[in-house]
Write a protein that holds these residues in place. Sequence first.
Motif, short mmCIF file in Angstrom:
data_model
loop_
_atom_site.label_atom_id
_atom_site.label_comp_id
_atom_site.label_asym_id
_atom_site.label_seq_id
_atom_site.Cartn_x
_atom_site.Cartn_y
_atom_site.Cartn_z
N THR A 158 -17.10 4.53 28.98
CA THR A 158 -18.57 4.04 30.13
C THR A 158 -19.14 5.53 30.64
O THR A 158 -20.50 4.62 31.28
N THR A 159 -18.60 6.64 30.83
CA THR A 159 -19.90 7.79 31.00
C THR A 159 -20.60 8.03 30.10
O THR A 159 -20.71 9.30 29.63
N GLY A 160 -20.08 7.64 28.31
CA GLY A 160 -20.86 8.14 27.04
C GLY A 160 -19.97 8.08 25.56
O GLY A 160 -18.87 7.82 26.57
N PRO A 161 -20.11 8.60 25.07
CA PRO A 161 -19.30 8.26 23.78
C PRO A 161 -17.99 8.71 23.82
O PRO A 161 -17.65 9.60 25.12
N PRO A 162 -17.27 7.85 24.02
CA PRO A 162 -15.74 8.00 24.10
C PRO A 162 -14.83 9.24 23.83
O PRO A 162 -15.14 9.80 22.84
N LYS A 163 -13.54 9.57 24.70
CA LYS A 163 -13.51 10.92 24.94
C LYS A 163 -12.16 10.79 24.18
O LYS A 163 -11.26 10.00 24.65
N GLY A 164 -11.49 12.03 23.10
CA GLY A 164 -10.40 11.72 22.70
C GLY A 164 -9.21 12.42 24.34
O GLY A 164 -9.21 13.89 24.22
N VAL A 165 -8.55 11.96 24.19
CA VAL A 165 -7.08 12.12 24.75
C VAL A 165 -6.12 12.96 24.66
O VAL A 165 -6.03 11.98 23.39
N VAL A 166 -5.65 13.92 24.18
CA VAL A 166 -5.04 14.57 23.78
C VAL A 166 -3.55 14.48 24.47
O VAL A 166 -3.46 15.08 26.12
N LEU A 167 -2.49 13.70 24.04
CA LEU A 167 -1.44 13.77 24.61
C LEU A 167 -0.28 14.25 23.86
O LEU A 167 -0.10 13.74 22.77
N SER A 168 0.53 14.65 24.89
CA SER A 168 1.89 15.50 23.76
C SER A 168 2.53 14.85 23.94
O SER A 168 3.54 13.69 24.67
N ALA A 169 3.71 14.93 22.72
CA ALA A 169 5.31 13.97 22.90
C ALA A 169 6.06 14.35 24.61
O ALA A 169 6.92 13.44 25.40
N GLY A 170 5.61 14.90 24.97
CA GLY A 170 6.11 15.91 26.20
C GLY A 170 5.98 15.23 27.69
O GLY A 170 7.01 14.96 28.28
N ALA A 171 4.54 15.33 27.05
CA ALA A 171 4.01 14.51 28.07
C ALA A 171 4.71 12.74 28.52
O ALA A 171 4.37 12.31 29.63
N VAL A 172 4.33 12.79 26.76
CA VAL A 172 4.96 10.98 26.65
C VAL A 172 6.37 10.78 27.88
O VAL A 172 6.75 10.10 28.17
N ALA A 173 6.71 11.54 26.63
CA ALA A 173 8.62 11.33 27.96
C ALA A 173 8.62 11.98 28.71
O ALA A 173 9.64 10.79 28.93
N ALA A 174 7.99 12.25 29.53
CA ALA A 174 8.22 12.49 31.12
C ALA A 174 7.88 11.63 31.66
O ALA A 174 7.95 11.08 32.57
N ASP A 175 6.77 10.97 31.67
CA ASP A 175 6.26 9.76 32.03
C ASP A 175 7.50 8.16 31.67
O ASP A 175 7.44 7.46 32.54
N LEU A 176 7.45 8.55 30.88
CA LEU A 176 8.52 6.96 30.35
C LEU A 176 10.12 7.59 30.89
O LEU A 176 10.42 6.09 31.41
N ASP A 177 10.42 8.28 31.41
CA ASP A 177 11.82 8.84 32.08
C ASP A 177 11.22 8.39 34.02
O ASP A 177 12.31 7.71 34.14
N SER A 178 10.34 9.13 33.95
CA SER A 178 10.22 8.36 35.67
C SER A 178 10.10 7.69 35.15
O SER A 178 10.06 7.12 36.99
N LEU A 179 9.45 6.63 34.84
CA LEU A 179 9.44 5.06 34.52
C LEU A 179 10.73 4.11 34.34
O LEU A 179 10.87 3.31 35.07
#
Length: 487
Positions: A158-179
């Motif tokens: 929305t503010t220019g060309p799409p940016k690639g957001v780098v997400l680690s497996a650790g971040a994904v695991a932490a979020d899924l556990d909190s949910l």
Amino acid sequence: MSPASSPVHPSLSLRQLFPGLVQGAGRGDDRPDALAVDGVSCSRADLLAAALSLAGRLTGARTVVVEATPTLDTVTAVVGALAAGVAVVPLAPDAGPLERGHVLRDSGADAVLGDPAWAGEAESPLERIPVPAPGTDEACRLDADTRAGSFVMYTSGTTGPPKGVVLSAGAVAADLDSLAEAWAWTAEDVLVHGLPLFHVHGLVLGVLGSLRTGNALVHTGRPLPERYAAAGGSLYFGVPTVWSRMVAEPATAAALRPARLLVSGSAGLPAPVFDALTGLTGHQPVERYGMTETLITIGARADGERRPGQVGLPLSGVRTRILGEDGDPVPHDGETVGDLQVQAPTMFDGYLNRPEATAACWTEDGWFVTGDVATIGPDGWHRIVGRASVDLIKSGGYRIGAGEVEAALLAHPGVREAAVVGEPDPDLGQRIVAFVVADEGTDPAVLTQFVADGLSVHKRPRRVEFVESLPRNALGKVQKSLLIPGA
């Protein structure tokens, strides 16, 4: 805080990232329909075997692209890439050549999993690696203890060309556990959704959450009300458009009464839809808030209160604050709007190849700047007003949240949809303009007065435009730039 001082995520193996998948594949009670996508199902053992077989073919690859169609091939491809320890880039199936070309160049992808039609184009000279079907016995196989890879998920641009957001497996695991903790999400659930697999909501929460937790998954292919109703789930994920269509079919909505929890996200759920869904299904939906960069950080709980128009409290380990234009904290009175900032264990590792853009997202004292505006009540409940760039309207010296005006309009019985933007005005700075989908005969002057009576006079729309529909993206978010260029 710089990106280097953001949460350091542990290195995880595929077994640690998806214990529900790996352990379930080895049990005698592994169901042949444990995972179903658009009517095609497989067991966990068959999915894992196919994914590990694919992983064995990715030796030397660094980044792979997956055309994220709603199919079991997509699930196999994503899990296989993670098992190989490479970065996986989910690509929208309807991406045009310009968007697709940008993602391929920016990500540095050296292979595409599967055989999408565009893979043979001259501008897309990537190696094509076939995805084995679940249940096939391939000889090339890695072990589930291999270090898991990461995601590069592209923003909407929305503010220019799409940016690639780098997400680690650790971040994904932490979020899924909190949910899982907030929503009492367990292996006994049957999760149903039909959301796109190139966004966090559909892919990370809906699919990877099921592989981590070990619950059965039914992806409906398309998020049609009749498919949701026929799935027999205990846990349902949807966006406001899904739930709005569901309540338009009362008999179909009533089929969700046996469910345990309905979750809405990716955009604000209008209060009338919240109320209608509650009445028809017997369930007050849970709302939550997050971004690709932060994953989900705020939400209501399965065992707690739910409030229309509010997203709840920070999840475990998450801190939030809202600041005014002067950089000072604003009161937690539920009314005063401020810029939302967060600290969380679920943060991204940065924007791919954009260190300056990454650094600009952080304050000097270590908070991530979301770009959203919000209010926080005395009891800590959060209400998301919207994006600061389009949803914070500065009119006549007032800071007005577009979301508050939209909610007021939607409370009128003649209004079905509403989007509010700020339009340049030589006197006010910006004037409030409302684009409304309404019943025939609805009077714009009546709507203006309705908002003035319910909120305050300075928050009333100065112009009301009736439209047949609002432009929305795949997740149901209104694309306000298409209503007023530059909004």
